[in-house]
Design a protein around this motif. Structure first.
Motif, PDB file in Angstrom:
ATOM      1  N   LEU A   1      18.970  -2.575  10.939  1.00 14.29           N
ATOM      2  CA  LEU A   1      19.863  -3.700  10.675  1.00 14.29           C
ATOM      3  C   LEU A   1      21.306  -3.195  10.521  1.00 14.29           C
ATOM      4  O   LEU A   1      21.542  -2.004  10.312  1.00 14.29           O
ATOM      5  CB  LEU A   1      19.425  -4.432   9.402  1.00 14.29           C
ATOM      6  N   GLU A   2      22.254  -4.103  10.615  1.00 15.92           N
ATOM      7  CA  GLU A   2      23.670  -3.721  10.561  1.00 15.92           C
ATOM      8  C   GLU A   2      24.110  -3.508   9.112  1.00 15.92           C
ATOM      9  O   GLU A   2      24.940  -4.244   8.575  1.00 15.92           O
ATOM     10  CB  GLU A   2      24.524  -4.800  11.215  1.00 15.92           C
ATOM     11  N   TRP A   3      23.578  -2.461   8.504  1.00 19.65           N
ATOM     12  CA  TRP A   3      23.838  -2.251   7.078  1.00 19.65           C
ATOM     13  C   TRP A   3      25.297  -1.943   6.781  1.00 19.65           C
ATOM     14  O   TRP A   3      25.803  -2.290   5.714  1.00 19.65           O
ATOM     15  CB  TRP A   3      22.924  -1.152   6.545  1.00 19.65           C
ATOM     16  N   GLY A   4      25.984  -1.293   7.699  1.00 22.65           N
ATOM     17  CA  GLY A   4      27.411  -1.036   7.477  1.00 22.65           C
ATOM     18  C   GLY A   4      28.196  -2.328   7.357  1.00 22.65           C
ATOM     19  O   GLY A   4      29.013  -2.499   6.441  1.00 22.65           O
ATOM     20  N   ARG A   5      27.947  -3.250   8.275  1.00 20.93           N
ATOM     21  CA  ARG A   5      28.627  -4.555   8.228  1.00 20.93           C
ATOM     22  C   ARG A   5      28.215  -5.340   6.990  1.00 20.93           C
ATOM     23  O   ARG A   5      29.064  -5.958   6.319  1.00 20.93           O
ATOM     24  CB  ARG A   5      28.310  -5.353   9.496  1.00 20.93           C
ATOM     25  N   LEU A   6      26.921  -5.346   6.682  1.00 21.76           N
ATOM     26  CA  LEU A   6      26.439  -6.094   5.527  1.00 21.76           C
ATOM     27  C   LEU A   6      26.997  -5.521   4.226  1.00 21.76           C
ATOM     28  O   LEU A   6      27.319  -6.275   3.298  1.00 21.76           O
ATOM     29  CB  LEU A   6      24.909  -6.083   5.502  1.00 21.76           C
ATOM     30  N   TYR A   7      27.142  -4.198   4.155  1.00 24.56           N
ATOM     31  CA  TYR A   7      27.743  -3.580   2.965  1.00 24.56           C
ATOM     32  C   TYR A   7      29.179  -4.076   2.789  1.00 24.56           C
ATOM     33  O   TYR A   7      29.584  -4.475   1.683  1.00 24.56           O
ATOM     34  CB  TYR A   7      27.713  -2.061   3.101  1.00 24.56           C
ATOM     35  N   GLU A   8      29.950  -4.052   3.871  1.00 25.07           N
ATOM     36  CA  GLU A   8      31.348  -4.477   3.781  1.00 25.07           C
ATOM     37  C   GLU A   8      31.452  -5.936   3.340  1.00 25.07           C
ATOM     38  O   GLU A   8      32.344  -6.306   2.594  1.00 25.07           O
ATOM     39  CB  GLU A   8      32.038  -4.286   5.130  1.00 25.07           C
ATOM     40  N   GLU A   9      30.515  -6.752   3.799  1.00 24.47           N
ATOM     41  CA  GLU A   9      30.595  -8.190   3.519  1.00 24.47           C
ATOM     42  C   GLU A   9      30.072  -8.557   2.138  1.00 24.47           C
ATOM     43  O   GLU A   9      30.584  -9.496   1.505  1.00 24.47           O
ATOM     44  CB  GLU A   9      29.807  -8.954   4.587  1.00 24.47           C
ATOM     45  N   TYR A  10      29.085  -7.814   1.626  1.00 25.39           N
ATOM     46  CA  TYR A  10      28.401  -8.284   0.418  1.00 25.39           C
ATOM     47  C   TYR A  10      28.388  -7.309  -0.767  1.00 25.39           C
ATOM     48  O   TYR A  10      27.907  -7.686  -1.831  1.00 25.39           O
ATOM     49  CB  TYR A  10      26.938  -8.623   0.768  1.00 25.39           C
TER      50      TYR A  10
ATOM     51  N   VAL B   1      31.528   4.230   9.090  1.00 18.88           N
ATOM     52  CA  VAL B   1      32.792   4.658   8.480  1.00 18.88           C
ATOM     53  C   VAL B   1      33.993   4.222   9.316  1.00 18.88           C
ATOM     54  O   VAL B   1      35.083   4.005   8.778  1.00 18.88           O
ATOM     55  CB  VAL B   1      32.802   6.182   8.258  1.00 18.88           C
ATOM     56  N   SER B   2      33.799   4.079  10.631  1.00 18.30           N
ATOM     57  CA  SER B   2      34.919   3.724  11.509  1.00 18.30           C
ATOM     58  C   SER B   2      35.075   2.219  11.689  1.00 18.30           C
ATOM     59  O   SER B   2      36.065   1.759  12.257  1.00 18.30           O
ATOM     60  CB  SER B   2      34.739   4.384  12.884  1.00 18.30           C
ATOM     61  N   GLY B   3      34.074   1.455  11.229  1.00 20.47           N
ATOM     62  CA  GLY B   3      34.171   0.003  11.302  1.00 20.47           C
ATOM     63  C   GLY B   3      33.622  -0.605  12.576  1.00 20.47           C
ATOM     64  O   GLY B   3      33.918  -1.764  12.890  1.00 20.47           O
ATOM     65  N   GLY B   4      32.801   0.127  13.321  1.00 20.22           N
ATOM     66  CA  GLY B   4      32.193  -0.436  14.519  1.00 20.22           C
ATOM     67  C   GLY B   4      31.958   0.606  15.585  1.00 20.22           C
ATOM     68  O   GLY B   4      32.680   1.614  15.656  1.00 20.22           O
ATOM     69  N   LYS B   5      30.962   0.386  16.427  1.00 24.21           N
ATOM     70  CA  LYS B   5      30.603   1.366  17.449  1.00 24.21           C
ATOM     71  C   LYS B   5      31.750   1.643  18.406  1.00 24.21           C
ATOM     72  O   LYS B   5      31.923   2.767  18.876  1.00 24.21           O
ATOM     73  CB  LYS B   5      29.369   0.881  18.214  1.00 24.21           C
ATOM     74  N   ASP B   6      32.547   0.629  18.709  1.00 25.92           N
ATOM     75  CA  ASP B   6      33.666   0.813  19.632  1.00 25.92           C
ATOM     76  C   ASP B   6      34.757   1.713  19.056  1.00 25.92           C
ATOM     77  O   ASP B   6      35.636   2.172  19.805  1.00 25.92           O
ATOM     78  CB  ASP B   6      34.273  -0.541  20.010  1.00 25.92           C
TER      79      ASP B   6
END
Length: 390
Positions: free
Chosen positions: A256-265, A208-213
């Protein structure tokens, strides 16, 4: 910060001990004065696996070994909360209240109620050394981070829970760190880790925050929120998207990086049945070395073969093909790179060294070409990099 060394017996600390089976945590002790797991504490983990850690606590008490210093925070004159030592206190509290058994020298299970009276008393009368600490919230939490560097260290999310404790973190742990949550099984198909070690909560915040950092900043901004609706909605949206696009849940999908993959695809449309067939085909392909890259590969249109780490031609094949092409090129007065030989520049007749060439699939692997000697050609590095899937 003020500290005062005192001592309690196990009997005193365990008086009024309450353990919440649903949430997996000790709640109260010392006749209700002691909060065993304040919101900045992690979940109880000593019972995980084979339970050796909680059994070791009881065995130490029976042998008369000290359990080490324990730290209490003293937020008011009449209340205390565990700053460090929650795992040990919960272990002996759970044992005394019959939540687990230990094995004696003969391998027989022994619950507390079945122990001889002298052994029961030895446990209950054991002395626990406690530092009672008083200070500001910032001082207490900084001390909490400092003293939690031994034993089973706190992970990143457990530390963030301590730093940003409040209603938001409490609500998040209730939802995502509850091992009895019926959704855990579904989540575990796509998210690795355990509820008790905050892995699902951390992943939900990361997505939800867009990345672990960004997790710390997000928790800080929402620290006093009474609910976690945004986190829950986004997390469930990602999980639902993954489970609808991919009809089969394979082991390599976990983590897997499902958060990133969701945003991209997620804005693209897919035929789940066609994706399933493609994934099964890739699973059976002996040239695919990285199965975990399969899902991003098919989401991206099956073009980025670097995700699959496709097995390359071995050195013997490269050398044999180089020798074959170079001999033919010398006889024809042409370049040993087939693409250079078709050109009209200075490289048309250039003979490249083996180190200046790369092995390439004549028929691209992604289009069905095999990684076999009869489908190998040596190209100069420039042409190999520009060829792509042609």
């Amino acid at each position: 910060m003020k500290t005062e060394l005192t001592q309690y017996t196990v009997r005193e600390i365990s008086e009024g001990f309450i353990y919440n089976e649903l949430e997996g945590k000790g709640l109260f002790g010392l006749s209700g004065r002691l909060t065993i797991q304040p919101e900045y504490q992690r979940n109880y983990i000593y019972s995980q696996g084979d339970g050796k850690k909680e059994a070791a606590v009881i065995e130490s008490l029976l042998k008369g070994y000290p359990l080490g210093l324990i730290y209490f925070n003293k937020p008011s004159e009449d209340t205390l909360e565990v700053l460090d030592g929650q795992q040990r206190i919960t272990s002996f509290g759970r044992y005394i209240t019959g939540k687990f058994a230990i094995r004696d020298d003969n391998g027989m299970e022994q619950y507390f109620s079945g122990l001889a009276k002298d052994k029961q008393d030895k446990i209950l009368d054991s002395t626990i050394l406690v530092y009672e600490c008083e200070g500001t919230e910032s001082e207490i939490k900084e001390w909490f981070k400092t003293i939690n560097t031994v034993g089973v260290p706190l992970n990143d999310q457990e530390l963030l829970n301590a730093v940003y404790s409040g209603p938001f973190t409490t609500a998040g742990k209730t939802e995502f760190s509850n091992s009895q949550n019926a959704n855990i099984m579904k989540w575990s198909a796509y998210v690795s880790g355990s509820a008790n070690r905050q892995d699902f909560w951390e992943r939900a915040l990361e997505w939800v925050s867009g990345g672990k950092d960004n997790i710390g900043g997000y928790m800080s901004n929402h620290r006093n929120d009474a609910n976690i609706n945004e986190v829950k909605t986004y997390f469930n949206t990602v999980i639902d998207w993954v489970s609808s696009v991919f009809v089969d849940a394979e082991g390599e999908m976990r983590g897997l990086e499902w958060g990133r993959l969701y945003e991209e695809y997620h804005g693209k449309s897919y035929n789940p049945r066609e994706l399933s067939e493609k994934i099964h085909e890739l699973y059976g392909d002996p040239y695919v070395k990285n199965r975990r890259g399969i899902w991003e590969f098919v989401l991206g249109g099956s073009t980025d073969t670097k995700l699959l780490d496709v097995r390359v031609f071995d050195e013997a094949t490269k050398k044999a093909k180089y020798g074959e092409q170079t001999s033919a090129a010398e006889a024809d007065g042409m370049s040993n790179c087939p693409f250079c030989a078709l050109g009209h520049d200075a490289n048309k007749a250039k003979l490249w060294k083996l180190a200046e060439m790369d092995a390439d699939h004549v028929a691209a692997w992604s289009l069905g070409g095999k990684t076999s000697p009869d489908n190998c050609q040596m190209l100069c590095k420039t042409h190999n990099r520009s060829k792509g899937n042609r």
